[in-house]
Motif scaffolding. Sequence first.
Motif, PDB file in Angstrom:
ATOM      1  N   ASN A  93      64.507  37.973  28.733  1.00 15.06           N
ATOM      2  CA  ASN A  93      63.460  37.526  28.161  1.00 15.06           C
ATOM      3  C   ASN A  93      62.524  36.881  29.937  1.00 15.06           C
ATOM      4  N   PRO A  94      61.309  38.227  29.900  1.00 17.15           N
ATOM      5  CA  PRO A  94      60.338  37.657  31.082  1.00 17.15           C
ATOM      6  C   PRO A  94      60.212  36.328  31.609  1.00 17.15           C
ATOM      7  N   ASP A  95      60.566  35.608  30.308  1.00 16.92           N
ATOM      8  CA  ASP A  95      60.225  33.330  30.647  1.00 16.92           C
ATOM      9  C   ASP A  95      61.350  33.357  31.990  1.00 16.92           C
ATOM     10  N   ASP A  96      62.067  33.851  32.077  1.00 23.54           N
ATOM     11  CA  ASP A  96      63.354  33.404  32.215  1.00 23.54           C
ATOM     12  C   ASP A  96      63.440  33.116  33.489  1.00 23.54           C
ATOM     13  N   SER A  97      63.847  33.027  34.813  1.00 22.45           N
ATOM     14  CA  SER A  97      64.286  33.021  35.907  1.00 22.45           C
ATOM     15  C   SER A  97      65.173  34.211  36.868  1.00 22.45           C
ATOM     16  N   SER A  98      64.778  35.096  37.502  1.00 25.25           N
ATOM     17  CA  SER A  98      65.606  36.333  37.523  1.00 25.25           C
ATOM     18  C   SER A  98      65.584  36.594  38.900  1.00 25.25           C
ATOM     19  N   ILE A  99      67.012  35.966  39.906  1.00 24.06           N
ATOM     20  CA  ILE A  99      66.394  37.208  41.151  1.00 24.06           C
ATOM     21  C   ILE A  99      67.835  38.189  41.048  1.00 24.06           C
ATOM     22  N   THR A 100      67.111  39.395  41.847  1.00 26.02           N
ATOM     23  CA  THR A 100      68.020  40.313  41.294  1.00 26.02           C
ATOM     24  C   THR A 100      67.825  41.070  42.380  1.00 26.02           C
ATOM     25  N   VAL A 101      68.489  42.969  42.995  1.00 21.24           N
ATOM     26  CA  VAL A 101      68.735  43.448  44.244  1.00 21.24           C
ATOM     27  C   VAL A 101      67.478  44.240  43.523  1.00 21.24           C
ATOM     28  N   ASP A 102      66.678  44.683  44.742  1.00 22.93           N
ATOM     29  CA  ASP A 102      65.925  45.910  45.095  1.00 22.93           C
ATOM     30  C   ASP A 102      66.090  46.943  45.029  1.00 22.93           C
ATOM     31  N   ASP A 103      66.269  47.768  44.306  1.00 20.91           N
ATOM     32  CA  ASP A 103      67.447  48.719  43.864  1.00 20.91           C
ATOM     33  C   ASP A 103      66.719  49.941  44.402  1.00 20.91           C
TER      34      ASP A 103
END
Length: 348
Positions: A150-160
């Motif tokens: 869901n693009p409205d959620d907050s996510s932090i991930t790795v820039d693979d």
Amino acid sequence: MATTIRDIARAAGVSVATASKGLNGKGRMRPETRQRILDTARDLDFRPNRNASSLTTGRTYTVGLLTRDGYGRFTPPLLGGVEDSLSVDTASLLLCDARRDAVRERHYLDVLAARRVDGLIVTGRATDPAPPLPRSLPFPVLYAYTTSSNPDDSSITVDDEHGGWLAARQLLRQGCRRIAHITGPVSVLAVRDRVVGARRALAEAGLELPDDLITYGPFAERTGFHAAQKLMANEQVDGIFCGSDQIGRGVADALGGIGVRIPDDVALVGFDNWTLIANATRPGLSSVDMNLYRLGRLAAESLLRAIDGTPEPGVRRLPCSLAIRASCPAPITDTTEWLDDSPLVPDA
């Protein structure tokens, strides 16, 4: 008698209100004043009364961390970053492992709601978008490493993609011009993103990474070992980007067994910077570091802002860095490639 906030204020030479703001990271004050308050609190062994604070702020100073598919190798550094960041807010962490079980996940969500946690961090073993949690939950949710669909959620991930670019750039810096890639399953988003990044780096140098120089398989030493044997029997390459450090160790064993010198004949770069594997590889394996500890810290900080009413929706990606060892020892001249201080990059 227990130390009170009045004792802190008196010893630090500030008002009670200023001492409270300093301890809770609120308000605007000079950094040295805030540090003096924190040092005084530590010296006086101050223990905040969370029951009283909860009545004032409505917070319980507890945060949940839900892993959906078990505690894997990437969990400890991320967890360490989360815990260290929350400790500044004097918040406690409740760990829950859903083990890919929807019923267990629902049970933990009910338990966390009953405990009135202030917020929840959701993680997993892959960066692929995952089904979002219900938006009706009574606390903010942030996805760390794994992302929400869901693009409205907050996510932090790795820039693979950035990690793949870094790996190929390091091989180019070593002087490699015919570069192959041995990596994990093509079904994994991180694998595909790293291929894109490696191809971008090679294209910038006027080179290519053709499909016939990419081998997909499990993230395992045997994948690297067998793929490297087959590759060297049929192709002339001078650099190999390995999709994990386990694959890299298998590649190094295979090359050593057929008399190929690393890095003189073929240079290697791995991925994950799993020091247990990278340091045990002969020679030591240069590797891309996903900066998972920092990712955990940033995730916790972002969640705390959401708890305070300032959510940060969308997917943000943390750039990777390089750990240089003997398998590809070319010196780095661009400090942004190894310092862990790159900004988060939001998805377009």
